[in-house]
Scaffold this motif. Structure first.
Motif, PDB file in Angstrom:
ATOM      1  N   VAL A  37       0.824  -1.205   0.000  1.00  0.00           N
ATOM      2  CA  VAL A  37       0.000   0.000   0.000  1.00  0.00           C
ATOM      3  C   VAL A  37       0.863   1.262   0.000  1.00  0.00           C
ATOM      4  O   VAL A  37       0.429   2.340  -0.394  1.00  0.00           O
ATOM      5  CB  VAL A  37      -0.959   0.005   1.207  1.00  0.00           C
ATOM      6  N   GLY A  38       2.116   1.111   0.431  1.00  0.00           N
ATOM      7  CA  GLY A  38       3.010   2.267   0.490  1.00  0.00           C
ATOM      8  C   GLY A  38       3.636   2.653  -0.830  1.00  0.00           C
ATOM      9  O   GLY A  38       4.339   3.665  -0.908  1.00  0.00           O
ATOM     10  N   ASP A  61      -3.722   0.787  -4.147  1.00  0.00           N
ATOM     11  CA  ASP A  61      -2.631   1.459  -4.855  1.00  0.00           C
ATOM     12  C   ASP A  61      -2.959   1.599  -6.339  1.00  0.00           C
ATOM     13  O   ASP A  61      -2.795   2.666  -6.930  1.00  0.00           O
ATOM     14  CB  ASP A  61      -1.327   0.681  -4.679  1.00  0.00           C
ATOM     15  N   LYS A  91      -4.008   5.862   0.751  1.00  0.00           N
ATOM     16  CA  LYS A  91      -2.953   5.114   1.443  1.00  0.00           C
ATOM     17  C   LYS A  91      -3.139   5.201   2.957  1.00  0.00           C
ATOM     18  O   LYS A  91      -2.962   4.203   3.672  1.00  0.00           O
ATOM     19  CB  LYS A  91      -1.581   5.658   1.043  1.00  0.00           C
TER      20      LYS A  91
END
Length: 741
Positions: free
Chosen positions: A394-395, A721, A700
């Motif tokens: 997700v980052g 994402d 996010k």
């Protein structure tokens, strides 16, 4: 520096990583690779074989090989597109960087360069189709394995999932593993660690889904940027390729680069005028939309000027070329638009710096999520390792990195379609922040075509004759107005000698052995102006007229009261600008204060300052710049310093070359009508970028909050994402949509 075209760049972050690797090569420290334009600029001494290897690691490749390795920055595009004139017109071949055509270089050393570029464009299209096919096959295998779940042996199921993951994610895994060994952390590194971790804890299904979704995400990201690039390339493809030159009564087809000033060309209905020139025979309507953004055709006949790139609608005309194509208006437009793609806005530069530290930070957060609960709180290792892997996914900063470049590229392309040239993303961003606009008067708010409105004659025998003798060789607009009046009177002109300009006042000359002075009232210092004449001068000023007097050594021979017609659109443009959020408008002019005030009242300018020398205009602009974001609009040589001093310099397209070169934005029409549209588009771009950043970071953050109760899954992480990336891409592309009014 030499410029190369690069195809196959998968993402903005990847392009930045490739640029960093190229910079580590010998002589590579000045290299720059733009994801937005797909161009690589290199020192000519950089080893190209090493560059190709670096690009190949991201499935990217060089499209064209410049012909002149020793050329300087002015020859950045040595492979000129005029080569296309020797082949048929590939109207759908977007691999050709059409904007280079203006350079005028013709590469005879590479006769197949056009076909070479076409092959690479075909290869790029083939690469996209291949990626789609691989994703389709891997998805089919994955879905089949899910359907057959429970009926397949565990080992066979693992093989199916592994095959599907390998087909869709092998390139990401390869790049990420290589980066991991080098301790270089980017998006591919994050995904590789996530895939390895998911497989290590036995999450075969989710590992495969992550690989497939990331592949789809990467494909859509590339297609989104390609869409923006194609829009720009269609804009740049307006350049004509060849011309019908008339020589010795014979018509010959020649490349436009071969045309010189003075050549005559035949332009038939439907054909493009090859370069700036003048109609010498025939009559037709001409579509200048490619240059000025004006959709309505204009009637052109003998003596009328025409732009290169304009389309001749119906009649056959002959045009005498005034400029070689490389110096034409269209070539200048294409050059400015192409250069505009290379610049980065402050927002983009901030995102680049942020992303540099963001990825290692995400890895640290993921490590803490995976380790702290099991070590300190007795949590389940498998569960929290899974959550840590989800945080890694997700980052990924894909959406954040794409928040700006597609929007900027779309904004520049849309503006150019309307005849508004913005010389870079940084200027587009600033244009959307304007709160104050300063205008020159002559040629900007007025038509710049002065005429004698009133005239007072004290010496009928000498007044017009002396004025005509002094002004006949001058190109100043006021001189032209005076010469029209002299011409109407049919006066015989004496010879003027030793003509000397007096800056800010006028001129001094000798005629028939006597000295004469021509200019404003300050030109007369050798005697006192009688009160009756002063009253007449003041009356002219009250009417907003510009004063030009003619005097000998003892008396004033007469006065010209010169007016400059206000543009019809000026008042409506000023009103539209206020609706766009411009809170303050100012007029700066060298004319006297009364004239300035008259024009200001007529058009609705808030404040007017008259009697300004060029350096005083600069001082005013700098003072305004201390109070807000200031734009300066002008068209003359004397406006160039003020244009350079403003946050944004805006030039009229038919203004002087110095004003256009100095300005950050050029309005190609000879009026202000497009200025509100320019600001509207810039504000739209700025809003879109802010919205994109908020969405990419907001999604996010929402996904990361799901880690607190342990609800974040790998598939949801990659979906958030991918969703953010696709969403910001589509939102950015909406800037290109033209709404019917």
């Amino acid at each position: 520096m030499i410029e190369y075209r690069v195809k196959g760049l998968s993402c903005g972050n990847c392009a930045r990583t490739l640029e960093e690797e190229i910079k580590r090569l010998d002589y590579g420290d000045t290299a720059s690779l733009s994801f937005a334009s797909g161009k690589l600029k290199l020192d000519e001494r950089v080893p190209l074989d090493r560059v190709r290897q670096i690009l190949k690691s991201d499935r990217a490749y060089l499209v064209e090989q410049p012909a002149e390795q020793g050329s300087g920055s002015g020859h950045a595009s040595a492979m000129a597109l005029t080569e296309a004139a020797h082949t048929h017109d590939h109207s759908n071949d977007h691999s050709q960087p059409h904007a280079h055509e203006h350079s005028g270089f013709h590469d005879h050393s590479q006769p197949h360069s056009h076909e070479h570029s076409h092959e690479h464009d075909h290869a790029h299209s083939h690469g996209s189709k291949r990626m789609i096919a691989l994703l389709a096959v891997s998805t089919a295998i994955y879905v089949a394995a899910l359907i057959m779940d429970g009926r397949l042996s565990s080992s066979l199921a693992v093989v199916c999932y592994l095959l599907a993951a390998a087909l869709s994610g092998y390139s990401t895994f390869y790049k990420g593993a290589k980066n991991l060994l080098r301790l270089k952390f980017n998006i591919d590194t994050l995904m590789t660690i996530a895939l390895i971790g998911a497989v290590a804890i036995g999450e075969w299904k989710e590992a495969t889904l992550v690989a497939i979704l990331f592949g789809v995400n990467e494909l859509l990201e590339g297609l989104g940027m390609e869409k923006a690039r194609r829009s720009m390339e269609r804009l740049l493809s307006v350049a004509p390729k060849q011309a019908s030159k008339l020589e010795d009564g014979k018509e010959t087809i020649v490349p436009i680069a071969a045309l010189q000033a003075g050549d005559t060309v035949i332009v038939k209905p439907g054909e493009k005028i090859p370069s700036d020139g003048e109609v010498v025979f025939g009559r037709s309507s001409v579509n200048e939309a490619a240059i000025t953004g004006e959709s309505l055709p204009l009637e052109k006949g003998e003596g009328d000027a025409v732009f290169g790139g304009s389309i001749n609608n119906e009649g056959v005309i002959r045009v005498r070329i005034r400029k070689a194509y490389k110096d034409s208006s269209l070539a200048r437009i294409l050059h400015l638009v192409e250069e505009a793609q290379e610049t980065k806005t402050p927002t983009e530069l901030f995102i680049d710096r942020f992303a540099k530290y963001y990825t290692p930070l995400i890895m640290l957060v993921a490590a803490l999520v995976a380790l702290v609960p099991p070590l300190l709180l007795g949590g389940d290792w498998t569960k929290w390792l899974y959550q840590g892997l989800a945080v890694l996914i997700v980052g990924c900063p894909c959406a954040l990195i794409l928040s700006s470049p597609i929007a900027i590229l779309s904004g520049i392309a849309r503006s150019a379609r309307h005849g508004i040239l913005v010389k870079g993303g940084i200027h587009l961003e600033q244009l959307g922040k304007l709160d104050t606009l300063a205008f020159d008067k002559t040629g900007t708010l007025t038509k710049g075509e002065p005429y004698v409105e009133q005239m007072t004659v004290y010496d009928a025998e000498r007044f017009l004759a002396v004025a005509g003798a002094i002004e006949q060789s001058s190109s100043h607009p006021l001189a032209k107005a005076i010469m029209k009046e002299v011409g109407r009177a049919g006066v015989t002109l004496p010879e003027a000698v030793d003509i000397r300009a007096v800056p800010g006042r006028g001129a001094v000359a000798e005629c028939d052995g006597a000295s004469y002075w021509l200019g404003n009232e300050n030109i007369v210092e050798h005697f006192n102006i009688p009160e009756s004449i002063r009253a007449e001068i003041e009356a002219y000023k009250q009417q907003g007229l510009t004063i030009v007097l003619v005097a000998d050594s003892a008396a004033i021979l007469g006065l010209f009261g010169i007016a400059d017609e206000i543009r019809e659109e000026s008042a409506s443009v000023l009103a539209a600008l206020r609706r766009q959020g411009i809170r303050r408008t100012v007029m700066l002019t060298g004319d006297h204060a009364k004239t300035a005030e008259k024009v200001a009242r007529a058009v609705g300018v808030d404040e007017a300052f008259g009697g300004l020398l060029p350096e005083e205009k600069v001082a005013k602009v700098r003072r305004l710049a201390e109070e807000g974001v200031v734009g300066m609009v002008g068209d003359g040589i004397n406006d160039a310093p003020a244009l350079a001093s403003a946050h944004i310099g805006i030039a009229m397209g038919k203004g002087t070359d110095s004003a256009i070169e100095t300005a950050d934005v050029v309005l190609m029409q000879d009026h202000l009508g497009k200025l509100p549209e320019a600001i509207r588009t810039a504000k739209h771009v700025n809003r879109t970028i802010r919205f994109n950043i908020a969405i990419s970071l907001g999604l996010k953050l929402a996904a990361l909050l799901l880690t607190l109760p342990g609800w974040l899954t790998l598939w949801f992480a990659i979906l958030s994402d991918m969703g953010a990336t696709v969403f910001v891409t589509l939102v950015s592309l909406t800037i290109l949509i033209e709404r019917k009014s």
